[in-house]
Design a protein around this motif. Structure first.
Motif, short mmCIF file in Angstrom:
data_model
loop_
_atom_site.label_atom_id
_atom_site.label_comp_id
_atom_site.label_asym_id
_atom_site.label_seq_id
_atom_site.Cartn_x
_atom_site.Cartn_y
_atom_site.Cartn_z
N ARG A 1 -47.63 -12.45 45.46
CA ARG A 1 -48.57 -13.05 46.41
C ARG A 1 -49.99 -12.87 45.89
NH1 ARG A 1 -46.79 -14.16 51.75
NH2 ARG A 1 -44.51 -14.08 51.70
N VAL A 2 -50.82 -13.82 46.20
CA VAL A 2 -52.22 -13.70 45.79
C VAL A 2 -52.89 -12.67 46.70
CG1 VAL A 2 -54.39 -14.95 45.52
CG2 VAL A 2 -52.22 -16.13 45.14
N LYS A 3 -53.52 -11.67 46.05
CA LYS A 3 -54.18 -10.63 46.85
C LYS A 3 -55.63 -11.01 47.09
CE LYS A 3 -51.26 -6.74 45.71
NZ LYS A 3 -50.58 -7.16 44.46
N ARG A 4 -56.10 -10.73 48.28
CA ARG A 4 -57.49 -11.03 48.60
C ARG A 4 -58.38 -10.22 47.67
NH1 ARG A 4 -59.38 -13.56 53.30
NH2 ARG A 4 -57.29 -13.48 54.20
N GLY A 5 -59.28 -10.90 46.99
CA GLY A 5 -60.18 -10.19 46.09
C GLY A 5 -59.56 -9.79 44.77
N GLY A 6 -58.28 -10.08 44.58
CA GLY A 6 -57.62 -9.72 43.33
C GLY A 6 -58.15 -10.54 42.16
N LYS A 7 -58.15 -9.94 41.00
CA LYS A 7 -58.66 -10.64 39.82
C LYS A 7 -57.59 -11.60 39.28
CE LYS A 7 -62.70 -8.74 38.13
NZ LYS A 7 -62.88 -7.35 38.69
N GLU A 8 -58.04 -12.81 38.87
CA GLU A 8 -57.11 -13.78 38.32
C GLU A 8 -56.76 -13.38 36.88
OE1 GLU A 8 -55.57 -15.88 40.02
OE2 GLU A 8 -54.85 -17.41 38.66
N GLU A 9 -57.75 -12.80 36.13
CA GLU A 9 -57.47 -12.39 34.75
C GLU A 9 -56.66 -11.09 34.75
OE1 GLU A 9 -61.24 -12.61 35.25
OE2 GLU A 9 -60.85 -14.76 35.19
N ARG B 1 -53.66 -10.45 35.53
CA ARG B 1 -52.68 -10.12 36.59
C ARG B 1 -51.28 -9.99 36.00
NH1 ARG B 1 -50.42 -15.39 37.59
NH2 ARG B 1 -51.96 -16.85 36.79
N ALA B 2 -50.48 -9.17 36.64
CA ALA B 2 -49.15 -8.89 36.10
C ALA B 2 -48.12 -9.90 36.56
CB ALA B 2 -48.70 -7.48 36.51
N LYS C 1 -40.35 -19.51 33.39
CA LYS C 1 -41.11 -18.67 32.47
C LYS C 1 -42.55 -18.50 32.95
CE LYS C 1 -38.62 -19.19 28.21
NZ LYS C 1 -38.50 -19.90 26.93
N ARG C 2 -43.10 -19.61 33.50
CA ARG C 2 -44.49 -19.56 33.94
C ARG C 2 -44.58 -18.88 35.30
NH1 ARG C 2 -47.90 -24.80 35.25
NH2 ARG C 2 -48.97 -23.44 36.72
N GLY C 3 -43.57 -19.08 36.12
CA GLY C 3 -43.69 -18.67 37.52
C GLY C 3 -43.35 -17.21 37.79
N GLU C 4 -42.38 -16.68 37.05
CA GLU C 4 -41.87 -15.35 37.38
C GLU C 4 -42.64 -14.26 36.63
OE1 GLU C 4 -39.22 -14.91 39.66
OE2 GLU C 4 -39.50 -17.05 39.98
N PRO C 5 -42.72 -13.04 37.11
CA PRO C 5 -42.30 -12.67 38.46
C PRO C 5 -43.28 -13.21 39.50
CG PRO C 5 -43.38 -10.82 37.39
CD PRO C 5 -43.32 -11.92 36.38
N ARG C 6 -42.71 -13.53 40.67
CA ARG C 6 -43.55 -14.08 41.73
C ARG C 6 -44.44 -12.98 42.29
NH1 ARG C 6 -38.38 -16.67 44.76
NH2 ARG C 6 -37.52 -17.57 42.85
#
Lengths: 298, 477
Positions: free
Chosen positions: B256-264, B266-267, B249-254
């Motif tokens: 990749r962390v995007k460079r410069g992407g916002k942590e708040e 995120r989909a 439930k916490r992990g999906e959908p997987r």
């Protein structure tokens, strides 16, 4: 089999059943192949080391020179070596001395059990319980004496009982009286024999073998040995010839024991195990200890 | 067989094939080179594995001038510190086996394949072997490269050293095993001079080869295809069992962390699809596919995931010890409230109590009575019935004990052959024959229970005694 392979390039054998069921050419797992090669190596190694291939009359001998027979003989030699310590000790001792030593006595009993089974039990029973016609060895009623010396004598030179058939010597009535008398004696441990019976017993020559008191003993020697001719003790409840009782006693009185001229006579022969060389002195000594300890040794 | 070219597999089967393609079967075609990373569970694993030091060092413990724990098979004596167990007391072994069987069950029900993950010799030895491999050949990438590289002097040296070390470990495993069954210092002094017994050499050879092949080559294949425990333990899990589990439930959908992407805002879920949980897995499974036969619950993926979560600034525990109930949001019951915990604990305590009782109440002497069967009874010339008995006096003490034999059970009973006291040998069975006579007229039944007694005194002054009931048999009446 499909002419046209509907699943090309998937490493199948081309054998397809029911449209899609097909045989693949996957190799067996590595561990399985390792096992196969190891087994083959094992066969090669084994057939080099041990007797294996049948060539001519004998199999190839193998590098180790091992054989089942050799292993058996080595095993037996080890057992003999273990026994030698006890056997040597026993060699210099008398049966009575062995009986006084608990350790050696146990060794002798264990060792003689086999000898008893091979030589004695066919007639006397596996535990000396006797058989019809063959005396019980586990009781204290001995025809020829129950001391170690007497038992040794019985085994070494054998025994042969003898009793005259009385059918032509005594009248029917006398035989009847005597047979009844033996039953009375047996049931009362020698105390309740009829007057009439006693008279016949003493006047018709029975005492010559069965003794004055009817217990089969002719004389007692110092040291507990007795002098007998193997005649039965008539003063106890133990019957020499089974099943015992009036009919048995009558038959014995009428036909006698060990009479070559009378095929109806009872048989009572113990072979001479020592004289015939069937048993060595050491083996006889061990058997004496064994028989003495069956339950009635004196 | 079909020759119909037009026949196409129905679409329902297509789905099944797609699913089957997805199912990866590890048959050992490729060596799994797992990455080693430090972490809490890694440390815990080493700590748990260290109980095996007892296996290596245990035989050298001494107690009262002899080996503290010695399973002396030729003499049929089992010394466990001050206690000596003879085969007669082996009923305790069944309780011991029961104890461990239930312990395995209770651990599995509560926390999954704890045995497989931390304690099993296959896991521990493989762990040690791969640790050596890593020290000599480097991290997984370097190992794969070396495996494929042509044979050079360097490769031969590295590989040679590795195999020699593996074989040495296998050899000491075997030697340590044998040392539990024979005097350890003597084993050392005789083994290398060729004077040890053949069984010792065979056992050491088997262990050396077994350890080398199982931990060096078969590795996770053993857990996959050879080990029955893996199957048994797998079916004992349920929804309340806590296991290293991926929180779907916490992990999906997987993502990749995007460079410069916002942590708040995120989909994507918390899983960054870095594949580290697979990379560190010693059996090569993907924990994100859920509980599976290949997972030995060693928790190394928890370490890997936690490390990554910390690096990307997300909370730890995306993979954690959790029950299926917890992951799926169902209420979880406290461990102590679950009936199976109580049932299992009761069996454990009963088995343990039995063993403790057995060890503390080992009788110093025991008496066995064998009634002679051929003949069952003999009529004697004085009109009495005689029975023969073989008494077996078992003396478990280390010193000889002199005992007297007596019997009771009938007023007119006469015991013969027991006039002299009997010297029972130390740590062994002393047999002796005795006879019992009862006048025939005094016998009331065909079978008469009688009791034999032995009593004596040990060198220390402690009295010893034992009794055994037997039967006196007379003629049918």
């Amino acid at each position: 089999m499909a002419e046209h392979n509907p699943f090309p390039g998937e490493n199948n054998t081309g054998h397809v059943w029911d449209d899609n069921l097909r045989e693949l050419k996957n190799p067996p797992p590595r561990w399985w192949m390792l096992g196969l090669w190891a087994s083959i190596l094992w066969v090669v190694g084994y057939s080099l080391l041990y007797p294996s291939w049948p060539v001519g009359q004998e199999p190839t001998p193998g590098i180790l020179g091992w054989s089942q027979m050799k292993e058996y003989q080595e095993g037996m030699a080890q057992v003999e070596a273990k026994r030698a310590k006890f056997e040597d000790q026993i060699k210099g001792m008398s049966a009575n001395e062995i009986l006084a030593d608990p350790g050696l006595k146990q060794y002798t009993l264990a060792s003689a059990k086999v000898l008893f089974g091979d030589n004695c039990s066919a007639c006397h029973g596996s535990g000396g319980q006797g058989n019809p016609g063959y005396p019980v060895l586990a009781d204290d009623d001995w025809l020829y004496g129950g001391t170690t010396a007497k038992i040794a004598e019985s085994i070494a030179i054998g025994r042969q009982g003898a009793m005259t058939p009385h059918k032509d010597i005594l009248t029917e009535a006398e035989i009847d009286t005597l047979a009844k008398w033996t039953v009375q004696m047996a049931e009362t441990n020698g105390e309740g024999g009829s007057e009439e019976g006693w008279n016949l017993f003493k006047t018709k020559g029975c005492t010559a073998c069965h003794g004055q008191s009817g217990n089969g003993v002719l004389a007692e020697l110092p040291g507990g040995n007795i002098v007998t001719v193997g005649a039965a003790n008539l003063t106890d409840g133990i019957w020499r010839f089974k099943p015992g009782g009036y009919e048995s006693a009558r038959y014995t009185i009428v036909n006698g024991v060990n009479q070559p001229s009378n095929p109806d006579a009872r048989n009572a022969v113990m072979p001479a195990f020592g004289q015939t060389g069937q048993l060595t002195d050491q083996e006889i000594k061990k058997l004496v200890v064994y028989v003495h300890e069956l339950g009635g040794g004196q | 067989m079909s020759t119909n070219e037009a026949a196409k597999p129905p679409s329902a089967v297509d789905d099944l094939y797609e699913e089957a393609d997805d199912w990866h079967v590890n048959t050992g075609g490729e060596t799994i080179h797992a990455k080693r990373i430090p972490g809490r569970w890694r440390t815990f694993k080493w700590l748990m594995a260290s109980v095996w030091l007892i296996f290596f060092l245990g035989p050298y413990l001494r107690w009262d001038g002899r080996q503290a724990v010695l399973f002396d098979i030729p003499n049929r004596q089992y010394h466990i510190f001050s206690a000596t167990v003879l085969p007669q007391d082996f009923w305790m072994l069944s309780l011991l086996l029961l104890f461990f069987a239930i312990l395995l069950a209770v651990l599995t029900a509560l926390a999954g394949r704890v045995w497989c993950g931390y304690f099993c010799f296959q896991t521990v030895w493989t762990d040690l072997f791969t640790w050596i491999e890593e020290k000599l050949e480097g991290p997984p990438a370097a190992r794969r490269k070396l495996d494929q590289a042509p044979l050079t002097a360097r490769k031969a040296r590295i590989k040679g050293t590795k195999h020699i070390l593996w074989i040495l470990i296998g050899f000491f495993t075997g030697l340590s095993f044998v040392a539990w069954f024979t005097d350890a210092p003597r084993l050392w002094s005789t083994f290398f001079t060729g004077q040890a017994n053949g069984a010792a050499y065979t056992t050491v050879a088997l262990f050396t080869a077994g350890t080398y092949v199982l931990a060096g080559f078969l590795r996770e294949q053993t857990c996959f295809w050879l080990c029955p425990y893996a199957r048994i333990q797998g079916v004992m899990l349920d929804k309340t069992t806590i296991l290293p589990t991926y929180d779907e439930k916490r992990g999906e959908p997987r993502g990749r962390v995007k460079r410069g992407g916002k942590e708040e805002g995120r989909a994507t879920g918390d899983c960054v699809d870095c594949n580290q949980c697979v990379v560190v897995c010693p059996t090569g499974v993907d924990i994100r596919r859920g509980q599976q036969e290949g997972c030995i619950t060693c928790a190394l993926c928890i370490d890997a995931c936690d490390q990554v979560m910390e690096k990307v600034g997300r909370p730890r525990g995306l993979i954690r010890y959790a029950s299926l109930d917890e992951i799926e949001g169902r209420p979880t019951k406290r461990m102590i409230l679950r009936p199976r915990v109580w049932v299992y604990s009761t069996i454990l305590i009963v088995a343990l109590a039995g063993i403790v009782y057995g060890l503390t109440s080992l009788a110093p002497v025991e008496l066995k009575v064998l009634h002679e069967r051929a003949p069952l009874f003999v009529l004697q010339s004085d009109g009495s019935i005689q029975n023969k008995y073989t008494l077996k006096i078992l003396n478990k003490t280390p010193e000889p004990v002199t005992v007297r034999v007596s019997a009771s059970g009938h007023d007119d009973l006469i015991l013969m052959g027991a006039e002299d006291p009997i010297l029972s040998e130390a740590g062994g069975v002393t047999p002796t024959n005795v006879f019992v006579r009862i006048p025939e007229r005094a016998l009331k039944s065909e079978q008469q229970p009688i009791t034999f007694y032995i009593d004596g005194t040990r060198a220390s002054g402690t009295p010893v005694e034992a009794e055994r009931e037997s039967v006196f048999i007379g003629p049918r009446r």
